[in-house]
Motif scaffolding. Structure first.
Motif, PDB file in Angstrom:
ATOM      1  N   CYS A  52       0.711  -1.195   0.147  1.00  0.00           N
ATOM      2  CA  CYS A  52      -0.022   0.026  -0.015  1.00  0.00           C
ATOM      3  C   CYS A  52       0.880   1.270   0.041  1.00  0.00           C
ATOM      4  O   CYS A  52       1.736   1.142   0.754  1.00  0.00           O
ATOM      5  N   GLN A  53       0.425   2.070  -0.745  1.00  0.00           N
ATOM      6  CA  GLN A  53       1.297   3.450  -0.905  1.00  0.00           C
ATOM      7  C   GLN A  53       0.836   4.537   0.130  1.00  0.00           C
ATOM      8  O   GLN A  53       1.666   5.490   0.209  1.00  0.00           O
ATOM      9  N   ASP A  54      -0.246   4.256   0.919  1.00  0.00           N
ATOM     10  CA  ASP A  54      -0.529   5.201   1.798  1.00  0.00           C
ATOM     11  C   ASP A  54      -1.136   4.601   3.193  1.00  0.00           C
ATOM     12  O   ASP A  54      -2.165   4.794   3.578  1.00  0.00           O
ATOM     13  N   CYS A  65      -4.938   1.257   2.790  1.00  0.00           N
ATOM     14  CA  CYS A  65      -5.626   2.303   2.862  1.00  0.00           C
ATOM     15  C   CYS A  65      -6.861   1.955   1.963  1.00  0.00           C
ATOM     16  O   CYS A  65      -7.781   2.490   2.107  1.00  0.00           O
ATOM     17  N   GLY A  66      -6.759   0.996   0.899  1.00  0.00           N
ATOM     18  CA  GLY A  66      -7.863   0.592   0.321  1.00  0.00           C
ATOM     19  C   GLY A  66      -8.398   1.416  -1.001  1.00  0.00           C
ATOM     20  O   GLY A  66      -9.312   1.344  -1.742  1.00  0.00           O
ATOM     21  N   LYS A  67      -7.386   2.536  -1.115  1.00  0.00           N
ATOM     22  CA  LYS A  67      -7.828   3.628  -2.154  1.00  0.00           C
ATOM     23  C   LYS A  67      -6.728   3.946  -2.964  1.00  0.00           C
ATOM     24  O   LYS A  67      -7.007   4.327  -4.167  1.00  0.00           O
ATOM     25  N   CYS A  68      -5.472   3.794  -2.594  1.00  0.00           N
ATOM     26  CA  CYS A  68      -4.386   4.014  -3.364  1.00  0.00           C
ATOM     27  C   CYS A  68      -4.391   3.043  -4.666  1.00  0.00           C
ATOM     28  O   CYS A  68      -5.122   2.093  -5.010  1.00  0.00           O
ATOM     29  N   CYS A  71      -3.732  -0.571  -3.684  1.00  0.00           N
ATOM     30  CA  CYS A  71      -4.835  -1.252  -3.200  1.00  0.00           C
ATOM     31  C   CYS A  71      -5.755  -1.667  -4.299  1.00  0.00           C
ATOM     32  O   CYS A  71      -6.367  -2.555  -4.310  1.00  0.00           O
TER      33      CYS A  71
END
Ligand SMILES: [Zn+2]
Length: 360
Positions: A52-54, A65-68, A71
């Motif tokens: 994950c990048q965030d 994060c589920g958003k980057c 993810c």
């Protein structure tokens, strides 16, 4: 889905989190535990968090994060740095091209072409390349030996997670090169509750929770197959079994297993049909074996803890017919038949032989 949402495996996740916090991430892991307790889900979520990048870090708990972008690729099951390795990849190897053989063992070609040939390549977008290898208990010694070097000195960017049902099934040389994270069985009440929350009838939920012995994944699979009515009939017939019924009960079992395999194959396209058939055949032997184990408990006055609580009358009938010693022998007979399943003895013969022994 995220790491936080993994069901009842706080201990295992805690071990991984601690290593991550202390920057002591290993490069080779074994996730060990019975089938269906969340090993694969944990491995995927762990990989997702690492890539994950965030990352979200709260109270020493790191999660994705589920958003980057990373993810999102996980959600689409297409992250280039996450490698899902399983024995059914065999037809995609040079050697196994177009071969549709039943696979008892994990073919070395899959390990060679999908792991060993690739580990040295740099990750395409993240900091790590993560390889999750399922069913490693089915790797034979020479396949495990082929992996030793990579397990011992993996490239710095590489993390290998081997999933297996029992570490004892792996070679000591494999075990000693990996960090072992154990995944425990899940409390029966919790399994019942989660099946009930999915709409499974309470009686059936209690049976499948007991039958699957703390494996929530298996309990979910079995409660969704057309298996419960079959199990009821099987135990009914078993309670009254006589030698002259053997052929008829064999037919009932053959038809029943065929239906269960068909309904399973509809839901699981990744596992080969012959693999599913073997699992069902073993499960049927286990259903019978559990009926005798229940009968022994009833004879010993332990009624509260039987798996077939939904068929107490039948279990009492079995307890009335067999002494504890005979019941124990019958459990052994059922256990033996699961070995025949693996050695490709004709299915019909396996059941006939088993039922004749039980009816004697
Ligand atoms: Zn993310």
């Amino acid at each position: 889905m995220s790491l936080k949402q993994i069901y009842c495996q706080d201990r295992a996740i805690g071990i991984l989190q601690k290593a991550f916090n202390q920057q002591r991430l290993g490069h080779a892991y074994i996730f060990a535990g019975i089938e269906g307790v969340g090993k694969y889900t944990a491995a995927v979520e762990w990989a997702k968090m690492l890539l994950c990048q965030d990352k979200i870090i709260e109270n020493d708990f790191a999660d994705s994060c589920g958003k980057c972008a990373s993810c999102m690729l996980f959600q689409g099951q297409s992250h280039p740095d996450f490698h899902n390795i399983y024995k059914e990849l065999y037809p995609f190897t040079e050697e196994g091209k177009n071969k549709k053989t039943a696979l008892v063992q994990f073919p070395i070609d899959v390990i060679r072409e999908f792991v060993l040939d690739k580990v040295s390549s740099r990750p395409s977008m993240g900091t790590h390349s993560i390889y999750v290898i399922s069913e490693t208990e089915k790797l034979n010694p020479s396949s495990q030996n082929a992996m030793l070097k990579v397990l011992e000195e993996p490239p710095a960017h590489c993390i290998i997670i081997m999933l297996c049902t029992s570490v004892e099934k792996l070679l000591p040389t494999t075990r000693s090169r990996c960090q072992i994270v154990r995944f425990g069985a899940i409390d029966k009440e919790l399994v019942v509750d989660s099946l009930a929350s999915l709409g499974v009838d309470k009686k059936q939920a209690i049976f499948w929770a007991g039958f699957c012995q703390g494996s929530i994944g298996q309990a979910m699979v079995w409660s969704g197959l057309e298996a419960y009515e079959f199990k009821r009939q099987l135990i009914q017939r078993l309670a009254r079994i006589k030698l002259e019924d053997v052929l008829e009960i064999t037919d009932l079992i053959l038809q029943g297993t065929k239906n269960i395999v068909a309904s399973w194959a509809e839901k699981d396209s990744q596992t080969s049909k012959s693999d599913l058939a073997k699992r069902v055949q073993k499960a049927v032997a286990q259903m019978m074996s559990l009926a005798f184990a229940d009968a022994m408990k009833i004879e010993a006055g332990i009624v509260g803890d039987i798996v077939n609580a939904d068929q107490q009358a039948e279990i009492k009938a079995i307890a009335g017919r067999f002494t504890a010693e005979q019941a124990a022998e019958n459990i052994e007979t059922c256990f033996q038949s699961t070995k025949w399943v693996d050695s490709y003895v004709n299915e019909k013969l396996v059941y006939e032989r088993m039922l004749i022994e039980l009816a004697k």
